[in-house]
Design a protein around this motif. Structure first.
Motif, PDB file in Angstrom:
ATOM      1  N   VAL A   1       0.857  -1.172   0.000  1.00  0.00           N
ATOM      2  CA  VAL A   1       0.000   0.000   0.000  1.00  0.00           C
ATOM      3  C   VAL A   1       0.892   1.220   0.000  1.00  0.00           C
ATOM      4  O   VAL A   1       2.122   1.129   0.117  1.00  0.00           O
ATOM      5  N   THR A   2       0.292   2.393  -0.100  1.00  0.00           N
ATOM      6  CA  THR A   2       1.074   3.617  -0.151  1.00  0.00           C
ATOM      7  C   THR A   2       0.823   4.445   1.091  1.00  0.00           C
ATOM      8  O   THR A   2      -0.289   4.521   1.602  1.00  0.00           O
ATOM      9  N   ALA A   3       1.879   5.052   1.584  1.00  0.00           N
ATOM     10  CA  ALA A   3       1.812   5.979   2.714  1.00  0.00           C
ATOM     11  C   ALA A   3       2.262   7.344   2.230  1.00  0.00           C
ATOM     12  O   ALA A   3       2.956   7.483   1.215  1.00  0.00           O
ATOM     13  N   LEU A   4       1.862   8.378   2.965  1.00  0.00           N
ATOM     14  CA  LEU A   4       2.160   9.752   2.568  1.00  0.00           C
ATOM     15  C   LEU A   4       3.358  10.262   3.374  1.00  0.00           C
ATOM     16  O   LEU A   4       3.342  10.258   4.610  1.00  0.00           O
ATOM     17  N   HIS A   5       4.376  10.674   2.645  1.00  0.00           N
ATOM     18  CA  HIS A   5       5.581  11.233   3.295  1.00  0.00           C
ATOM     19  C   HIS A   5       5.352  12.693   3.635  1.00  0.00           C
ATOM     20  O   HIS A   5       4.467  13.348   3.062  1.00  0.00           O
ATOM     21  N   LYS A   6       6.122  13.207   4.567  1.00  0.00           N
ATOM     22  CA  LYS A   6       5.973  14.603   4.982  1.00  0.00           C
ATOM     23  C   LYS A   6       6.167  15.554   3.807  1.00  0.00           C
ATOM     24  O   LYS A   6       5.510  16.587   3.714  1.00  0.00           O
ATOM     25  N   ASP A   7       7.064  15.197   2.877  1.00  0.00           N
ATOM     26  CA  ASP A   7       7.363  16.071   1.738  1.00  0.00           C
ATOM     27  C   ASP A   7       6.322  15.979   0.637  1.00  0.00           C
ATOM     28  O   ASP A   7       6.447  16.637  -0.392  1.00  0.00           O
ATOM     29  N   GLY A   8       5.300  15.136   0.822  1.00  0.00           N
ATOM     30  CA  GLY A   8       4.198  15.102  -0.129  1.00  0.00           C
ATOM     31  C   GLY A   8       4.229  13.944  -1.089  1.00  0.00           C
ATOM     32  O   GLY A   8       3.224  13.704  -1.781  1.00  0.00           O
ATOM     33  N   TYR A   9       5.305  13.196  -1.190  1.00  0.00           N
ATOM     34  CA  TYR A   9       5.323  12.070  -2.126  1.00  0.00           C
ATOM     35  C   TYR A   9       4.886  10.807  -1.377  1.00  0.00           C
ATOM     36  O   TYR A   9       4.909  10.730  -0.147  1.00  0.00           O
ATOM     37  N   GLU A  10       4.496   9.810  -2.197  1.00  0.00           N
ATOM     38  CA  GLU A  10       3.966   8.570  -1.639  1.00  0.00           C
ATOM     39  C   GLU A  10       5.085   7.536  -1.513  1.00  0.00           C
ATOM     40  O   GLU A  10       5.950   7.433  -2.375  1.00  0.00           O
ATOM     41  N   VAL A  11       5.011   6.745  -0.439  1.00  0.00           N
ATOM     42  CA  VAL A  11       6.019   5.730  -0.147  1.00  0.00           C
ATOM     43  C   VAL A  11       5.336   4.375  -0.178  1.00  0.00           C
ATOM     44  O   VAL A  11       4.331   4.159   0.540  1.00  0.00           O
ATOM     45  N   PRO A  12       5.811   3.417  -0.977  1.00  0.00           N
ATOM     46  CA  PRO A  12       5.236   2.065  -0.953  1.00  0.00           C
ATOM     47  C   PRO A  12       5.633   1.339   0.340  1.00  0.00           C
ATOM     48  O   PRO A  12       6.818   1.291   0.689  1.00  0.00           O
ATOM     49  N   VAL A  13       4.659   0.791   1.043  1.00  0.00           N
ATOM     50  CA  VAL A  13       4.936   0.117   2.312  1.00  0.00           C
ATOM     51  C   VAL A  13       4.151  -1.177   2.387  1.00  0.00           C
ATOM     52  O   VAL A  13       3.137  -1.369   1.686  1.00  0.00           O
ATOM     53  N   GLU A  14       4.612  -2.077   3.276  1.00  0.00           N
ATOM     54  CA  GLU A  14       3.901  -3.279   3.662  1.00  0.00           C
ATOM     55  C   GLU A  14       3.608  -3.149   5.157  1.00  0.00           C
ATOM     56  O   GLU A  14       4.478  -2.701   5.918  1.00  0.00           O
ATOM     57  N   ILE A  15       2.376  -3.537   5.599  1.00  0.00           N
ATOM     58  CA  ILE A  15       1.992  -3.322   6.997  1.00  0.00           C
ATOM     59  C   ILE A  15       1.452  -4.602   7.606  1.00  0.00           C
ATOM     60  O   ILE A  15       0.995  -5.513   6.891  1.00  0.00           O
ATOM     61  N   SER A  16       1.540  -4.651   8.957  1.00  0.00           N
ATOM     62  CA  SER A  16       0.868  -5.689   9.742  1.00  0.00           C
ATOM     63  C   SER A  16       0.204  -5.011  10.931  1.00  0.00           C
ATOM     64  O   SER A  16       0.701  -3.993  11.433  1.00  0.00           O
ATOM     65  N   LEU A  17      -0.952  -5.558  11.417  1.00  0.00           N
ATOM     66  CA  LEU A  17      -1.715  -4.947  12.498  1.00  0.00           C
ATOM     67  C   LEU A  17      -1.829  -5.927  13.670  1.00  0.00           C
ATOM     68  O   LEU A  17      -2.005  -7.141  13.475  1.00  0.00           O
ATOM     69  N   SER A  18      -1.755  -5.362  14.911  1.00  0.00           N
ATOM     70  CA  SER A  18      -1.927  -6.149  16.136  1.00  0.00           C
ATOM     71  C   SER A  18      -2.720  -5.313  17.124  1.00  0.00           C
ATOM     72  O   SER A  18      -2.504  -4.096  17.234  1.00  0.00           O
ATOM     73  N   LEU A  19      -3.672  -5.979  17.860  1.00  0.00           N
ATOM     74  CA  LEU A  19      -4.505  -5.292  18.847  1.00  0.00           C
ATOM     75  C   LEU A  19      -4.082  -5.748  20.234  1.00  0.00           C
ATOM     76  O   LEU A  19      -3.915  -6.952  20.495  1.00  0.00           O
ATOM     77  N   ILE A  20      -3.874  -4.769  21.147  1.00  0.00           N
ATOM     78  CA  ILE A  20      -3.509  -5.097  22.525  1.00  0.00           C
ATOM     79  C   ILE A  20      -4.363  -4.257  23.477  1.00  0.00           C
ATOM     80  O   ILE A  20      -4.926  -3.224  23.090  1.00  0.00           O
ATOM     81  N   GLN A  21      -4.455  -4.708  24.771  1.00  0.00           N
ATOM     82  CA  GLN A  21      -5.125  -3.971  25.824  1.00  0.00           C
ATOM     83  C   GLN A  21      -4.057  -3.427  26.775  1.00  0.00           C
ATOM     84  O   GLN A  21      -3.202  -4.158  27.254  1.00  0.00           O
ATOM     85  N   SER A  22      -4.098  -2.106  27.057  1.00  0.00           N
ATOM     86  CA  SER A  22      -3.140  -1.456  27.957  1.00  0.00           C
ATOM     87  C   SER A  22      -3.898  -0.517  28.874  1.00  0.00           C
ATOM     88  O   SER A  22      -4.539   0.437  28.401  1.00  0.00           O
ATOM     89  N   ASP A  23      -3.861  -0.839  30.201  1.00  0.00           N
ATOM     90  CA  ASP A  23      -4.556  -0.018  31.196  1.00  0.00           C
ATOM     91  C   ASP A  23      -6.056   0.048  30.891  1.00  0.00           C
ATOM     92  O   ASP A  23      -6.687   1.103  30.989  1.00  0.00           O
ATOM     93  N   GLY A  24      -6.599  -1.042  30.447  1.00  0.00           N
ATOM     94  CA  GLY A  24      -8.025  -1.104  30.169  1.00  0.00           C
ATOM     95  C   GLY A  24      -8.419  -0.455  28.868  1.00  0.00           C
ATOM     96  O   GLY A  24      -9.621  -0.358  28.558  1.00  0.00           O
ATOM     97  N   GLN A  25      -7.455  -0.010  28.057  1.00  0.00           N
ATOM     98  CA  GLN A  25      -7.768   0.642  26.774  1.00  0.00           C
ATOM     99  C   GLN A  25      -7.145  -0.171  25.650  1.00  0.00           C
ATOM    100  O   GLN A  25      -6.064  -0.774  25.804  1.00  0.00           O
ATOM    101  N   GLN A  26      -7.826  -0.147  24.501  1.00  0.00           N
ATOM    102  CA  GLN A  26      -7.359  -0.888  23.337  1.00  0.00           C
ATOM    103  C   GLN A  26      -6.358  -0.046  22.552  1.00  0.00           C
ATOM    104  O   GLN A  26      -6.554   1.130  22.314  1.00  0.00           O
ATOM    105  N   ARG A  27      -5.269  -0.712  22.166  1.00  0.00           N
ATOM    106  CA  ARG A  27      -4.228  -0.055  21.370  1.00  0.00           C
ATOM    107  C   ARG A  27      -4.008  -0.861  20.083  1.00  0.00           C
ATOM    108  O   ARG A  27      -4.143  -2.094  20.073  1.00  0.00           O
ATOM    109  N   VAL A  28      -3.702  -0.114  19.017  1.00  0.00           N
ATOM    110  CA  VAL A  28      -3.408  -0.741  17.720  1.00  0.00           C
ATOM    111  C   VAL A  28      -1.914  -0.549  17.419  1.00  0.00           C
ATOM    112  O   VAL A  28      -1.438   0.588  17.356  1.00  0.00           O
ATOM    113  N   ILE A  29      -1.208  -1.658  17.265  1.00  0.00           N
ATOM    114  CA  ILE A  29       0.230  -1.607  16.916  1.00  0.00           C
ATOM    115  C   ILE A  29       0.357  -1.927  15.439  1.00  0.00           C
ATOM    116  O   ILE A  29       0.019  -3.040  14.992  1.00  0.00           O
ATOM    117  N   THR A  30       0.841  -0.962  14.710  1.00  0.00           N
ATOM    118  CA  THR A  30       1.028  -1.109  13.257  1.00  0.00           C
ATOM    119  C   THR A  30       2.509  -1.232  12.961  1.00  0.00           C
ATOM    120  O   THR A  30       3.307  -0.340  13.308  1.00  0.00           O
TER     121      THR A  30
END
Length: 957
Positions: free
Chosen positions: A352-381
């Motif tokens: 997929v593509t991500a947006l760089h600060k300078d405005g151009y797109e960067v091709p990336v591969e991602i993975s997602l993980s869900l965790i609970q911390s202090d009773g709140q849900q967090r998403v680790i990408t």
């Protein structure tokens, strides 16, 4: 309790600052007291010394006064008794005063003088007292006689004794002064020493004060400032039992306690921070970017790799929405997905593509993980930058495209040479249309049998051991021919247990090989004739010698030099000369065997290697035929040339065992052929080396002959029809220290070849002009002096300047100098010679045609150059009385000379009959043994001084 008592006892005996100050004050008081004592003793000594010197001066005054009064009183007493009585009282008073002063001197204090000075002063005073007793007795006697009415005659005694007393008093005074000076010097030294001691004491006090007071206090102040800034680990090392030492110890103890407290606090903080660092290290050390977000997409934390991928710092990203990192076109679907995220692994979907600060797109591969911390849900990408992988894939595709179109053959195969890949250039050689047709074939099919053997035996083992191999091989061409290639073989070593693959890159080097062949041809062959050059000749000769050693056959080296080739170049131009050299090369190629090496060594020098000879006669036969072929007429540019050659032959192994020796000996033999008349050949003989050595010795000695004053000029008279000497020819002789007088024909040719004739000719010109000028100054008349000019001198453009210098140096009139030139020397460079001779004639110098009649174009010689005199060669004069042909030539020469406005001189006149015949023919001048042999300048001077006619032959000196 015991420690407290010890400290209290220590404090009672410690060396405090007050005690140190008291010691310093005491030391200065003692120093000042010593200085005052020295000053006081000096004043006492000065006072005593002044008194002694004063009394010593009075002694001199009183002694003189007594002497004067004793003489005055005697005369006054006789004249006037009243004045005599007054004189009597004055004399007595003087005696008493002297005695009083002497007693004061004797009783003066001498204790402050040095011991040796005191002893000398006492001895001087004792001697003065002894002399004074005798002197006083004489004075008392005068006083007694005056009291009785008479005067004793003591004048002579007072005069002598008074001088002695004066000397004693003077010596005493000098001794007192010298003693006082030594005492004063000692006092000064003591005073200076005390002052120096005071200065040293002051310096020591200052240094100790700085070291034990100022420096520790300054260091203590510095430490106090650093402690105020939080640095409590510093201590001041100062050992002293005074107040400053106690202050430093207290400060060190305070810092130590403070540092211990800070260390305990720091340990607690480090323990808390270590746990945080471990977590951060795990996060930061991952190769992928990590973004931790809340359920609403707010970014809570990122690592370093995420900063690099997106171009933001963590301060810029923390607190922002993760949707800001998604391109605008994908944000809406991303928000929907983020509300109910599903865990997924890396690589599950395409990039997929991500947006760089300078405005151009960067091709990336991602993975997602869900965790609970202090009773709140967090998403680790976990984000992985796919730019490099995609770039490598693109580079791979481009590389394959380049390999497909490159003309170089690129292949990959296994250790048993089974092909894995072959680019189109290689497939064309195999006549395969696709990769599938290659995989079941071998790399051997591309190679010739010899190249395949080289690959198996050398290339593959070398590549497997060193990683690669490069070299030249031959491939099989499409049409059946062979293609030279430069092959680079690379071994790809895999993991242990896996098969090793090899890559091969072959580049066609046919053009380079052809270019190298052309360069080799140019480097080893003469560019004009196409024959071998000197480099290839020597290499071929080495090979021939090696073969001769194996076969026990002979090798001959023939050195060939064209006779008078330079004359062709000078008269016809270098273009014709080049054509002539090419024709000589063609004749060598046509006449000699194919395996014989024919070479042009340079200029008009050729050389031939005759191999596989059974005897010397084989080479002699070839040399004879070669000489006959080369001297046949050559027609170039509508003109026919006959070029003869001089050849020298040397043989292996009789004349040498290496290339240089054989070539040198053949060259030596060639020169012998030239000396023997040219147009022939000579075999090398050992005695030729002796002749060459003698020539080298003569040349070396000749180089030093002028400097060593070994050259001499002899003069042969020239007479007119009346037997009067009208001139002389200067003839060069060499008085060699070993060989004696040498004739010109033994060293002039060597001087010509070596170029030494130029400085020698200049010397002859100058000496001849100086000698004639010397004779003129002596009142002797000599109409001219003639000097021979060589062909080498005539080629020098500075000849006219050399003549001008000789005339200027000697002061000789130009018309009294004649330059003799042969026909051959002038005709070698006609135009250049004409210009030089015209410049010389413009000076007023006369030109003489020497050896006239011996050339092949004598009439043109006289026509082109306006000579003032013509010399008839001795060959015609010798037989003119018995040979009508010679007589006719002599008469014709005289007539021709007169027709051209020149005078005629016959050379080699030895008999009176010859002289009479020449005079009858109208010959102007005669030269020969009849007129006089060549003689030293002194002999010719005597002959000129006698003024007699030449009637007989002058003997040779």
């Amino acid at each position: 309790m015991q420690s407290t008592k010890t400290k209290q006892k220590y404090r009672t005996v410690r060396f405090t600052l007050g005690r140190k100050l008291a010691l310093v004050i005491l030391a200065f008081l003692l120093l000042w007291g010593a200085h005052g004592a020295v000053d006081y003793l000096g004043r006492i000594q000065d006072k005593a010394f002044n008194g002694m010197v004063n009394e010593s001066g009075k002694l001199r005054m009183y002694s003189q006064r007594i002497a004067l009064l004793s003489i005055a009183c005697a005369s006054s007493y006789q004249q006037d008794s009243a004045s005599g009585a007054s004189c009597h009282d004055a004399l007595r008073q003087s005696v008493q005063s002297y005695d009083a002063s002497l007693q004061k001197v004797a009783s003066a204090p001498f204790n402050l003088f040095f011991k040796s000075d005191r002893e000398q002063i006492h001895a001087s005073v004792t001697a003065l007292q002894a002399d004074w007793l005798e002197y006083r007795v004489a004075a008392e006697r005068i006083l007694a006689s005056m009291a009785k009415g008479g005067v004793a005659d003591q004048d002579h005694y007072f005069e002598a004794s008074n001088e002695r007393l004066l000397a004693r008093a003077e010596a005493l005074t000098e001794l007192l002064v010298a003693s006082q000076r030594r005492v004063q010097m000692a006092q000064d030294m003591a005073s200076n020493a005390l002052q120096l001691l005071g200065l040293l004491l002051l310096i020591i006090v200052a240094l100790l004060g700085y070291r034990q007071g100022v420096r520790p206090l300054r260091a203590l102040a510095q430490l106090a400032r650093q402690a105020g800034q939080g640095h409590y680990d510093l201590h001041l090392h100062y050992q002293a039992h005074d107040e400053i030492g106690e202050l430093v110890e207290a400060f060190n103890q305070s810092n130590l306690q403070t540092q211990r407290l800070l260390d305990r606090l720091r340990e607690k903080a480090d323990t808390a921070r270590r746990a945080e660092i471990e977590t951060d290290n795990i996060l930061e050390s991952t190769a992928d970017g990590i973004v931790i977000t809340a359920r609403d997409g707010c970014i809570l934390r990122i690592n370093r790799e995420a900063e690099r991928i997106f171009g933001y710092s963590r301060e810029e990203l923390v607190g922002r929405s993760v949707h800001d990192l998604v391109p605008q076109r994908h944000r809406q679907p991303h928000r929907v997905y983020h509300r109910a995220p599903v865990p997924r692994a890396m690589g599950g979907i395409s990039t997929v593509t991500a947006l760089h600060k300078d405005g151009y797109e960067v091709p990336v591969e991602i993975s997602l993980s869900l965790i609970q911390s202090d009773g709140q849900q967090r998403v680790i990408t976990v984000v992985r930058d796919a730019t490099q992988r995609l770039q490598m894939e693109a580079d791979r595709q481009r590389l394959l495209s380049i390999i497909d179109v490159t003309p170089d053959i690129t292949a990959m195969f296994t250790m048993d040479r089974q092909l894995i890949y072959l680019n189109p250039a290689g497939r064309r050689l195999m006549k395969a249309r696709s990769d599938k047709e290659v995989t079941d074939r071998r790399f051997d099919e591309l190679l010739t049998p010899a190249s395949l053997r080289l690959l198996r035996e050398q290339a593959l083992p070398k590549a497997c051991s060193d990683g690669q191999w490069s070299g030249e091989l031959m491939l099989c061409g499409e049409s059946g021919g062979e293609i030279p290639v430069l092959l680079l073989l690379i071994a790809h070593n895999q993991k242990p247990g896996t098969e090793t693959h090899l890559s091969a890159i072959a580049r066609n080097i046919s053009d380079r090989k052809r270019f190298e062949a052309e360069l080799l041809q140019q480097a080893t062959h003469d560019s004009l004739t196409g024959l071998a050059n000197r480099l290839l000749f020597k290499d071929r000769l080495k090979q021939a010698l090696y073969q001769a050693q194996r076969t026990n056959l002979m090798v001959a080296v023939v050195f060939i030099d064209l006779d008078d080739f330079k004359l062709v170049n000078d008269t016809m131009g270098h273009a014709v000369g080049d054509l002539l050299l090419c024709e000589i090369g063609r004749r060598l190629e046509a006449q000699l065997r194919k395996h014989d090496t024919k070479a042009r060594l340079g200029g008009d020098e050729f050389a031939v290697i005759l191999e596989r000879l059974s005897s010397q006669e084989d080479a002699i036969s070839i040399a004879q035929k070669l000489s006959e072929v080369l001297c046949q007429p050559i027609r170039l540019k509508e003109r026919e040339f006959v070029v003869t050659t001089s050849m020298g032959v040397s043989f292996y192994p009789t004349d040498g065992g290496d290339t240089e020796t054989l070539l040198m000996h053949a060259d030596t033999a060639m020169y012998q052929a030239k000396s023997a008349g040219r147009n022939n050949y000579r075999l090398f003989l050992p005695e030729m080396n002796q002749q060459v050595s003698e020539r080298v010795i003569i040349e070396n000695d000749l180089r030093q002959a002028v400097a060593r004053d070994e050259l001499r000029l002899h003069y042969q008279p020239v007479t007119d029809a009346n037997n009067q000497i009208v001139g002389a020819e200067a003839l060069l002789r060499w008085e060699h220290p070993e060989y004696g007088f040498m004739q010109p024909d033994s060293f002039i040719p060597i001087a010509e070849e070596s170029g030494l004739i130029i400085p020698i000719g200049q010397w002859v010109l100058e000496q001849a002009c100086l000698q004639v000028r010397h004779w003129q100054d002596a009142g002797l008349t000599l109409g001219f002096v003639s000097v021979n000019i060589s062909a080498r001198q005539l080629r020098e453009p500075d000849l006219s300047q050399a003549v001008r210098n000789a005339l200027d140096t000697s002061g000789l009139a130009p018309e009294r100098l004649e330059l003799e030139l042969t026909e051959g020397s002038v005709l070698q460079r006609t135009e250049a010679a004409r210009q030089i001779l015209e410049e010389t004639q413009a000076l007023g110098v006369r030109l003489v045609a020497d050896d006239f009649g011996t050339g092949y174009s004598s009439l043109s010689f006289l026509k082109q150059f306006r000579f003032d005199k013509v010399k008839i060669d001795r060959e015609f004069v010798r037989d003119m009385l018995t040979d009508q042909g010679d007589a006719a030539i002599v008469k014709a020469t005289i007539a021709i000379s007169h027709a051209f406005g020149a005078t005629a001189t016959a050379v080699g006149v030895e008999t009176a009959a010859q002289a009479d015949a020449l005079r009858a023919c109208g010959c102007d001048h005669l030269q020969g043994y009849l007129c006089g042999r060549p003689m030293a300048p002194s002999d010719l001077q005597e002959l000129l001084q006698s003024g007699c006619l030449i009637e007989q032959v002058v003997p040779t000196l």
